[in-house]
Design an enzyme around this catalytic site. Sequence first.
Site, short mmCIF file in Angstrom:
data_model
loop_
_atom_site.label_atom_id
_atom_site.label_comp_id
_atom_site.label_asym_id
_atom_site.label_seq_id
_atom_site.Cartn_x
_atom_site.Cartn_y
_atom_site.Cartn_z
CB SER A 1 -0.91 0.02 1.24
OG SER A 1 -0.14 0.16 2.42
CE LYS A 2 -2.07 6.10 -3.30
NZ LYS A 2 -2.96 7.26 -3.50
NE ARG A 3 0.06 -0.25 5.93
CZ ARG A 3 0.85 -1.18 6.42
NH1 ARG A 3 2.02 -0.85 6.93
NH2 ARG A 3 0.49 -2.45 6.42
CG HIS A 4 4.17 -1.07 2.47
ND1 HIS A 4 2.94 -1.60 2.15
CD2 HIS A 4 4.49 -1.60 3.67
CE1 HIS A 4 2.55 -2.43 3.10
NE2 HIS A 4 3.47 -2.45 4.04
N GLY A 5 5.55 3.28 0.94
CA GLY A 5 6.40 4.12 0.10
C GLY A 5 5.84 4.23 -1.30
#
Length: 470
Positions: free
Chosen positions: A238-242
Amino acid sequence: MKVRTRFAPSPTGYLHIGGARTALFSWLYARKHGGDFVLRVEDTDLARSNAESVNAILEGMNWLGLEYDEGPFYQTQRFERYREVVQRLLDEGKAYHCYCTKEELDAMRAEQMASKQKPRYDGRCRHRTEPREGVEPVVRFRNADDGVTVVEDMVRGRVVFQNSELDDLIIARSDGSPTYNLTVVVDDWDMQITHVIRGDDHLNNTPRQINILKALDVEPPKYAHLPMILGPDGTKLSKRHGAVSVMQYRDDGFLPEALINYLVRLGWSHGDQEVFTLEELIELFDIVDVNHSASAINPDKLLWLNQHYIKHSDPDHVARHLSWHMGNHGIDPSAPPPLREVVTAQRERAKTLAEMAANSVYFYRDFEDYEEKAARKNLTGDARPVLQALHAALEALGDWTAEAIHAAVEGVAERLELKLGKVAQPLRVAVTGGSVSPPIDQTLALLGKDRTLARIGRALDYMEARSEEA
């Protein structure tokens, strides 16, 4: 039969790394077997598809170098063909109009769930012969009631589906627009796709698509469903992984071949080899060697690969990609010094092109301030006679080369009876504003004589001003 693969993204967002890996594997398989790679844009979701996303997908594929042999084809331009196939299935009794309302379907589902059954359409309109007033019908495919559909998957092996679990899926909505499973089938058929390589989130669609193809008397393509990509923590990416957009990797300073090399290793390997040329990948890659299990991204591995390619690629190639990053700093990359020479000087100490660009601005534009710690340590009273001697020695040079500069700096160190570092470091801070740069002779050679002398003079003025303040 000639191998033909396809990449069929939905233009509802950017090209993310999962889609990029699917495109890469499809491209590699086609190239390995001398086949064709087709780009198809599945834009039938009119509410979410947009031109900006199409452009982002094309831009991402172009940056990665995944050139396609045919396309892009757009599904919205093929509606007449889909209607023709739907009508054929209706005429042959392999599809039917369903007049069930949303309320009826909801009630049917609730009843099935209450009795612990799997929610599915029960086929109640299969034998309806009369239309229902006031209801615009959908069209459903008449799926087999019994037996099995077998997917001989090139990655996962043999997967068996009970036809009784598949129900009669909708192939055309009440407004006549086709649904995903119908359009995919018709496109793969018309475009003579021999191998469908896609994410395993599509696996449950595959038996439905196979059954439609068989109803049309078409031999299904071979399928390969790729395991998903996970975040470093083992959870869904997801976006939280970069960065998840391919072009974000470009923006962050990665070379396309580094990302290609990285993506291919997410689920595929060849012994212990980590670095591959594109030619090696085309020769060695085979879809049947893809791992069955999901792969987790490893940002450190990507950085390592990127640094490898920065160090070992042709400097002209790196310079072409670096120029975009220099432009982000407001620098014309065609201005001197040549960007190729900057790459050669800087490549040993940069993990990304963004980092290299930021650390190379001083070659093209004067800096505003010195790094405080570097200036406090190196632009001191003791350094003043050193910089004065360097200014005189460098000003006298007729041949502005790294070799001549090195000899001049060494000569100053010998005359002043100082170690080379005691001479080179104040000079480095004076001309770059900081304490880190390529070897000082290379740095000055790239800066040029006039700029070097002007910056030494500026440093002397700075030191003079500080001594007066003290």
